[in-house]
Each structure stands twice: as structure tokens, then as C-alpha cells.
Design a protein around this motif. Structure first.
Motif, PDB file in Angstrom:
ATOM      1  N   ALA A  15      70.474  -8.148  28.846  1.00 60.69           N
ATOM      2  CA  ALA A  15      70.619  -9.379  28.059  1.00 60.69           C
ATOM      3  C   ALA A  15      72.027  -9.552  27.528  1.00 60.69           C
ATOM      4  O   ALA A  15      72.500 -10.672  27.328  1.00 60.69           O
ATOM      5  CB  ALA A  15      69.619  -9.372  26.908  1.00 60.69           C
ATOM      6  N   GLY A  17      74.710  -8.800  29.079  1.00 63.11           N
ATOM      7  CA  GLY A  17      75.650  -8.959  30.181  1.00 63.11           C
ATOM      8  C   GLY A  17      75.664  -7.735  31.072  1.00 63.11           C
ATOM      9  O   GLY A  17      75.467  -6.615  30.622  1.00 63.11           O
ATOM     10  N   ALA A  53      66.884  -8.027  30.010  1.00 57.18           N
ATOM     11  CA  ALA A  53      66.414  -9.399  30.155  1.00 57.18           C
ATOM     12  C   ALA A  53      65.422  -9.528  31.305  1.00 57.18           C
ATOM     13  O   ALA A  53      64.440 -10.260  31.202  1.00 57.18           O
ATOM     14  CB  ALA A  53      67.599 -10.337  30.393  1.00 57.18           C
ATOM     15  N   THR A 167      68.272 -13.692  23.663  1.00 56.90           N
ATOM     16  CA  THR A 167      69.294 -14.630  24.106  1.00 56.90           C
ATOM     17  C   THR A 167      70.662 -14.223  23.576  1.00 56.90           C
ATOM     18  O   THR A 167      71.641 -14.935  23.793  1.00 56.90           O
ATOM     19  CB  THR A 167      68.961 -16.062  23.642  1.00 56.90           C
ATOM     20  OG1 THR A 167      68.912 -16.092  22.207  1.00 56.90           O
ATOM     21  CG2 THR A 167      67.638 -16.525  24.213  1.00 56.90           C
ATOM     22  N   THR A 170      74.395 -14.718  25.276  1.00 52.94           N
ATOM     23  CA  THR A 170      74.411 -15.797  26.266  1.00 52.94           C
ATOM     24  C   THR A 170      75.377 -16.912  25.898  1.00 52.94           C
ATOM     25  O   THR A 170      75.751 -17.713  26.759  1.00 52.94           O
ATOM     26  CB  THR A 170      73.011 -16.411  26.427  1.00 52.94           C
ATOM     27  OG1 THR A 170      72.612 -17.013  25.182  1.00 52.94           O
ATOM     28  CG2 THR A 170      71.997 -15.343  26.823  1.00 52.94           C
ATOM     29  N   ARG A 172      74.563 -19.387  24.099  1.00 50.89           N
ATOM     30  CA  ARG A 172      73.764 -20.603  23.925  1.00 50.89           C
ATOM     31  C   ARG A 172      73.082 -20.602  22.567  1.00 50.89           C
ATOM     32  O   ARG A 172      72.606 -19.569  22.110  1.00 50.89           O
ATOM     33  CB  ARG A 172      72.696 -20.699  25.016  1.00 50.89           C
ATOM     34  CG  ARG A 172      73.256 -20.901  26.409  1.00 50.89           C
ATOM     35  CD  ARG A 172      72.141 -21.203  27.403  1.00 50.89           C
ATOM     36  NE  ARG A 172      71.250 -20.064  27.619  1.00 50.89           N
ATOM     37  CZ  ARG A 172      69.990 -20.004  27.217  1.00 50.89           C
ATOM     38  NH1 ARG A 172      69.457 -21.017  26.536  1.00 50.89           N
ATOM     39  NH2 ARG A 172      69.248 -18.941  27.464  1.00 50.89           N
ATOM     40  N   ASP A 179      63.266 -20.110  28.701  1.00 54.79           N
ATOM     41  CA  ASP A 179      63.557 -18.747  28.252  1.00 54.79           C
ATOM     42  C   ASP A 179      62.278 -17.966  27.972  1.00 54.79           C
ATOM     43  O   ASP A 179      62.261 -16.732  28.065  1.00 54.79           O
ATOM     44  CB  ASP A 179      64.404 -18.775  26.972  1.00 54.79           C
ATOM     45  CG  ASP A 179      65.761 -19.418  27.184  1.00 54.79           C
ATOM     46  OD1 ASP A 179      66.487 -18.959  28.076  1.00 54.79           O
ATOM     47  OD2 ASP A 179      66.081 -20.375  26.461  1.00 54.79           O
TER      48      ASP A 179
END
Length: 317
Positions: A15, A17, A53, A167, A170, A172, A179
Motif C-alpha cells: 500500500a 508503494g 494492498a 489508501t 496513494t 488521494r 477501493d
């Protein structure tokens, strides 16, 4: 005594990266008919990962083998994870709301005349609004005829299986239905890990804070989530005089909301159990909670690495 194992290839997306690729990974599984989501959760546990994730599996083979004496995992202890912010006098949870005031109703010295020699107690007073620290919203917070704090069943508040939706990282703000789509949420506490709690007690905490959309709230309500929590400023987009669709949808469905959580990064995607219980107060809609998670810790008895939590099912292929 037989034990079951899975040999597999896995592509694991983190999640925060990045990703991991495993080939020929051996994983202990609970039984021969284990599903792919269960295998994926066991693989994540065996690798000691918590910031996952998605997991994609390939070339899965289940087999049985004789277990060595004492092999496998046995429960050792329960691990507790604090998920609440500390409440202190003068702290700001939500700008514009009164800050908590903590004073002594009766000090130790003042109590001495009421007790035998050498016995003393303090009695403290706190004045605060319900929206202080980490708190729970009951349906009455939004609807005059909704269940108040005293009307919430413990089955909605305590020892709930948790699903952590990440999240964080992200970039966002929005947590939308897409999601949440892969997750099994019925009867679960759905905990939205945005990472916004890193800004707690700073002006940045309420700036461009992540939130749940109306579509996301409807998906959780339709699929029977027991409770929804978030580590952000508000579960809705807290624009002044704006609508509050996530509150409206979830509380209309009788789903309590816990806001201002923290430390969700310490939880696995699955396998933890969540508790957040307020006092039983009649005609009151919102109150601070001591939110926490428990995770069974399994001590390894052989060379196989054992993670500190036990997964169940998951949003993985």
C-alpha cells in the motif's frame, strides 16, 4: 500428524508503494480445502507483512506432510494495539469546538476529612463535548430518532473482526467504492487507514483530509459492515456547510462511526479484532472511546517463520 502446506508464486503489492515477487514460496495452511484468499492471507502472515494492498497468486499446489513433533504454531499471548489519541486539557480535536477542561472536584488533601487517617482520594472533573479525541458516533448524532450511546448493542462495538483498507501513500483524498469492492466486510469493523493521523494536533490535520465518499458508504452499508472507522479529520469531506453523505448513509443503517483513529499502520490487513466502546449514556449521540485492537500472537516451534497475527480471509486472488 499431518500438516498442510501450499507451494505458490505470489506478486504482492504494498500500500505504501512498491511490490514483492515470491517464487516457490512455502506457506503453512489450516486445511486441505483452503481457498485462495485464505492462502494469500497466510502468505502475508508468514512473510511478516502488514502494509499490503493486494496479493495475486499463481501456480498454487496444496500438499500434506508429516509434521515433526511439536511443529506448527500454538497461541502464546494476545497483542494489544492502541488506536486512540490521548485526551489532554486544552487540546483541539475539531477547530471551533470547545477544548476539554480537566480540574479537580476534590483533591487528595481536600478528601482527608472524609476518611480514616492516612486515607485520601482525588475526584476529578472533565468538561468536554462528545467530539473530543477519538470518538464514536451513534445514529442519534445524525438522526433525532436514532439509537443513542446506550442503545448501541455490544455486538456493534466490541471484539469485531477487522478489515484494514489502506489508501495511505496513494496521494488521494477520496476513498471510493472501488477501493472497498474487493473486501469482505459483512460483520466486520472496516478501518480506513489514510495516514492522516501523522498530522494530529497540527493545522495540517484538517487540511485536505481524506474522506469516504457517498458511494463508498453505500457499499459498506449494503454489504453489512458492523462499524466503520477512519484515522482522518472526518469521515466526510468536511467543507463548511457541506453535506455529510457518509455520516448520513452509515448512521441511517445503524452502523457506528469511529473518527480520529491512530496507529492503524500497526494492524495487519486481516486477523485483528477491534473494540471501541463508549459509556452507556441516554440521549447522547457521540462520546470518546478507548479504541484498540487485539491480535493473537503465535510462537514458532520450528524453522518456519511465524507472524504475530492470524489471518482469516481476504481481498486477494
Amino acid at each position: 500428524m499431518l500438516r498442510y502446506r501450499a507451494e505458490l508464486d505470489a506478486d504482492i503489492t504494498l500500500a505504501s508503494g512498491g511490490s514483492l515477487r515470491a517464487r516457490g514460496l512455502l506457506v503453512d495452511v489450516p486445511h486441505a480445502e483452503v481457498s485462495h484468499p485464505e492462502i494469500a492471507a497466510c502468505a502475508v502472515a508468514g512473510l511478516g507483512l502488514r502494509d499490503v494492498a493486494r496479493v495475486e497468486l499463481d501456480q498454487v499446489r496444496i500438499f500434506a506432510e508429516e509434521a515433526a513433533p511439536g511443529a506448527g504454531r500454538s497461541p502464546g499471548r494476545i497483542e494489544y494495539v492502541e488506536l486512540s489519541h490521548v485526551i489532554e486539557a486544552g487540546m483541539t480535536t475539531y477547530p471551533g469546538m470547545p477544548v476539554p477542561v480537566i480540574t479537580a472536584h476534590r483533591t487528595w488533601e481536600q478528601s482527608r476529612p472524609y476518611y480514616a487517617e492516612g486515607t485520601e482520594f482525588s475526584i476529578d472533573r472533565i468538561e468536554m463535548v462528545g467530539q473530543t479525541g477519538t470518538y464514536l458516533d451513534s445514529p442519534r448524532h445524525r438522526y433525532p430518532d436514532g439509537a443513542d450511546l446506550a442503545g448501541l448493542p455490544l455486538g456493534r462495538l466490541a471484539d469485531l473482526p477487522a478489515v484494514v483498507v489502506r489508501t495511505v501513500g496513494t496521494g488521494r483524498r477520496v476513498i471510493d467504492a472501488e477501493d472497498l469492492e474487493p473486501y469482505v466486510v459483512a460483520g466486520h469493523a472496516v478501518l480506513l487507514h489514510t495516514g492522516q493521523d501523522r498530522h494530529w494536533a497540527t493545522p495540517e490535520y484538517g487540511t485536505d483530509a481524506p474522506f469516504l465518499t457517498e458511494a463508498g458508504a453505500k457499499l459498506l452499508a449494503d454489504r453489512g459492515a458492523a462499524l466503520v472507522g477512519i484515522d482522518s479529520f472526518n469521515i466526510d469531506d468536511a467543507t463548511p456547510a457541506g453535506p455529510r453523505p457518509a455520516h448520513s448513509v452509515l448512521l441511517a443503517a445503524g452502523i457506528p462511526i469511529v473518527e480520529h483513529l491512530t496507529n492503524l499502520g500497526e494492524l495487519p490487513p486481516l486477523g485483528a479484532r477491534f473494540t471501541a466502546t463508549p459509556p452507556r449514556i441516554v440521549a447522547f449521540g457521540t462520546f470518546p472511546v478507548r479504541a484498540f485492537a487485539t491480535m493473537p500472537y503465535f510462537e514458532p516451534h520450528d524453522h518456519t517463520r511465524s507472524a504475530g497475527w492470524l489471518p482469516t480471509t481476504g481481498p486477494w486472488s
